[in-house]
Design a protein around this motif. Structure first.
Motif, PDB file in Angstrom:
ATOM      1  N   ASP A  31       0.725  -1.088   0.004  1.00 23.98           N
ATOM      2  CA  ASP A  31       0.034  -0.183  -0.087  1.00 23.98           C
ATOM      3  C   ASP A  31       0.767   1.161   0.010  1.00 23.98           C
ATOM      4  O   ASP A  31       1.517   1.539   0.900  1.00 23.98           O
ATOM      5  CB  ASP A  31      -0.983  -0.199   1.284  1.00 23.98           C
ATOM      6  CG  ASP A  31      -1.997   0.886   1.371  1.00 23.98           C
ATOM      7  OD1 ASP A  31      -1.887   2.009   0.866  1.00 23.98           O
ATOM      8  OD2 ASP A  31      -2.989   0.779   2.134  1.00 23.98           O
ATOM      9  N   ARG A  33      -0.218   4.361  -0.456  1.00 19.88           N
ATOM     10  CA  ARG A  33      -1.163   5.596  -0.119  1.00 19.88           C
ATOM     11  C   ARG A  33      -0.489   6.187   1.433  1.00 19.88           C
ATOM     12  O   ARG A  33      -0.214   5.524   2.145  1.00 19.88           O
ATOM     13  CB  ARG A  33      -2.596   5.317   0.199  1.00 19.88           C
ATOM     14  CG  ARG A  33      -3.056   4.868  -0.913  1.00 19.88           C
ATOM     15  CD  ARG A  33      -4.472   4.287  -0.464  1.00 19.88           C
ATOM     16  NE  ARG A  33      -4.578   3.118   0.293  1.00 19.88           N
ATOM     17  CZ  ARG A  33      -5.407   2.515   0.910  1.00 19.88           C
ATOM     18  NH1 ARG A  33      -6.827   3.115   0.668  1.00 19.88           N
ATOM     19  NH2 ARG A  33      -5.491   1.604   1.767  1.00 19.88           N
ATOM     20  N   ALA A  34      -0.389   7.313   1.289  1.00 18.69           N
ATOM     21  CA  ALA A  34       0.121   8.221   2.486  1.00 18.69           C
ATOM     22  C   ALA A  34      -0.740   8.014   3.560  1.00 18.69           C
ATOM     23  O   ALA A  34      -0.418   7.871   4.921  1.00 18.69           O
ATOM     24  CB  ALA A  34       0.361   9.715   2.182  1.00 18.69           C
ATOM     25  N   VAL A  35      -2.295   7.908   3.125  1.00 20.21           N
ATOM     26  CA  VAL A  35      -3.146   7.791   4.106  1.00 20.21           C
ATOM     27  C   VAL A  35      -4.063   6.672   3.823  1.00 20.21           C
ATOM     28  O   VAL A  35      -4.432   6.477   2.765  1.00 20.21           O
ATOM     29  CB  VAL A  35      -3.973   8.914   4.375  1.00 20.21           C
ATOM     30  CG1 VAL A  35      -5.119   8.798   5.353  1.00 20.21           C
ATOM     31  CG2 VAL A  35      -3.294  10.252   4.566  1.00 20.21           C
ATOM     32  N   ALA A  36      -3.840   5.545   4.626  1.00 23.39           N
ATOM     33  CA  ALA A  36      -4.403   4.339   4.137  1.00 23.39           C
ATOM     34  C   ALA A  36      -6.051   4.149   4.626  1.00 23.39           C
ATOM     35  O   ALA A  36      -6.420   3.104   5.283  1.00 23.39           O
ATOM     36  CB  ALA A  36      -3.736   3.117   4.697  1.00 23.39           C
ATOM     37  N   LYS A  45      -7.069   0.601   5.612  1.00 26.29           N
ATOM     38  CA  LYS A  45      -6.031  -0.612   5.945  1.00 26.29           C
ATOM     39  C   LYS A  45      -6.441  -1.793   6.667  1.00 26.29           C
ATOM     40  O   LYS A  45      -6.139  -2.677   6.272  1.00 26.29           O
ATOM     41  CB  LYS A  45      -5.178   0.290   6.848  1.00 26.29           C
ATOM     42  CG  LYS A  45      -3.873  -0.548   7.309  1.00 26.29           C
ATOM     43  CD  LYS A  45      -2.972   0.194   7.927  1.00 26.29           C
ATOM     44  CE  LYS A  45      -1.535  -0.089   8.264  1.00 26.29           C
ATOM     45  NZ  LYS A  45      -0.606   0.666   8.751  1.00 26.29           N
ATOM     46  N   HIS A  61       2.114  -1.715   4.437  1.00 22.95           N
ATOM     47  CA  HIS A  61       1.863  -0.439   4.191  1.00 22.95           C
ATOM     48  C   HIS A  61       3.264   0.462   4.138  1.00 22.95           C
ATOM     49  O   HIS A  61       3.837   0.509   5.103  1.00 22.95           O
ATOM     50  CB  HIS A  61       0.782   0.162   5.082  1.00 22.95           C
ATOM     51  CG  HIS A  61       0.580   1.524   4.831  1.00 22.95           C
ATOM     52  ND1 HIS A  61       0.135   2.484   6.022  1.00 22.95           N
ATOM     53  CD2 HIS A  61       0.383   2.561   4.084  1.00 22.95           C
ATOM     54  CE1 HIS A  61      -0.236   3.894   5.444  1.00 22.95           C
ATOM     55  NE2 HIS A  61       0.269   3.678   4.416  1.00 22.95           N
ATOM     56  N   ARG A  63       3.816   4.060   3.992  1.00 19.55           N
ATOM     57  CA  ARG A  63       3.577   5.295   4.041  1.00 19.55           C
ATOM     58  C   ARG A  63       4.593   6.264   3.583  1.00 19.55           C
ATOM     59  O   ARG A  63       4.238   7.457   2.731  1.00 19.55           O
ATOM     60  CB  ARG A  63       3.127   5.718   5.581  1.00 19.55           C
ATOM     61  CG  ARG A  63       2.815   7.183   5.973  1.00 19.55           C
ATOM     62  CD  ARG A  63       2.745   7.547   7.164  1.00 19.55           C
ATOM     63  NE  ARG A  63       1.859   6.793   7.650  1.00 19.55           N
ATOM     64  CZ  ARG A  63       0.484   7.350   8.204  1.00 19.55           C
ATOM     65  NH1 ARG A  63       0.253   8.502   8.014  1.00 19.55           N
ATOM     66  NH2 ARG A  63      -0.378   6.471   8.738  1.00 19.55           N
ATOM     67  N   GLY A  66       3.938   7.291   0.104  1.00 23.29           N
ATOM     68  CA  GLY A  66       2.747   8.054  -0.568  1.00 23.29           C
ATOM     69  C   GLY A  66       2.834   9.429  -1.165  1.00 23.29           C
ATOM     70  O   GLY A  66       3.794   9.907  -0.789  1.00 23.29           O
TER      71      GLY A  66
END
Length: 148
Positions: A31, A33-36, A45, A61, A63, A66
């Protein structure tokens, strides 16, 4: 020859994403994405990692890979060139470089797939991440999955 996959969930359901990952033989979803979190059911998430675990797919994740807020705003506003410029500057930072190195090392050992919201890989920062990994890994092929 090792492959690094990418996938966008913008036009898909969790089941379709998981089916595409399984068909491609992906072992871990990364993942980026900066914000999951997501307004789309099943893509936050906790829910996503649980669904992936049930399917036998790992979740990681990253981060630091992201897009920063200004880059997300540029993407939402239809300014992809600005998003790419902002993300490239972000990616040059210490924490993103460490995350990129960890991703590159792991991509050489297992079949990974980078996840973000944007359905079109040409408009998403995940392609820039995948290209950075491929640049550091001779012979690495980037494959964009499209959930059916």
């Amino acid at each position: 020859m090792q492959r690094l996959c990418t996938i966008g969930y913008g036009e898909a359901t969790p089941a379709r994403v998981i089916a595409a990952l399984q068909a491609a033989g992906v072992t871990t979803l990364v993942d980026v994405r900066a914000v999951a979190n997501s307004r789309k059911p099943g893509f936050s998430k906790g829910a996503l990692s649980a669904s992936l675990a049930e399917a036998g797919i790992g979740y990681w994740h990253l981060r630091p890979l992201g897009t920063p807020p200004a880059g997300r705003e540029a993407a939402r506003s239809g300014r992809p060139a600005e998003m790419r410029r902002i993300f490239a500057a972000h990616l040059a930072g210490t924490e993103p470089q460490a995350a990129l190195a960890a991703l590159t090392e792991r991509a050489g050992r297992e079949k990974l797939c980078l996840l973000c919201l944007e359905a079109d890989p040409a408009q998403c920062h995940r392609t820039l991440v995948a290209e950075a990994v491929a640049t550091q890994s001779p012979g690495m092929i980037v494959e964009h999955l499209h959930p059916a």
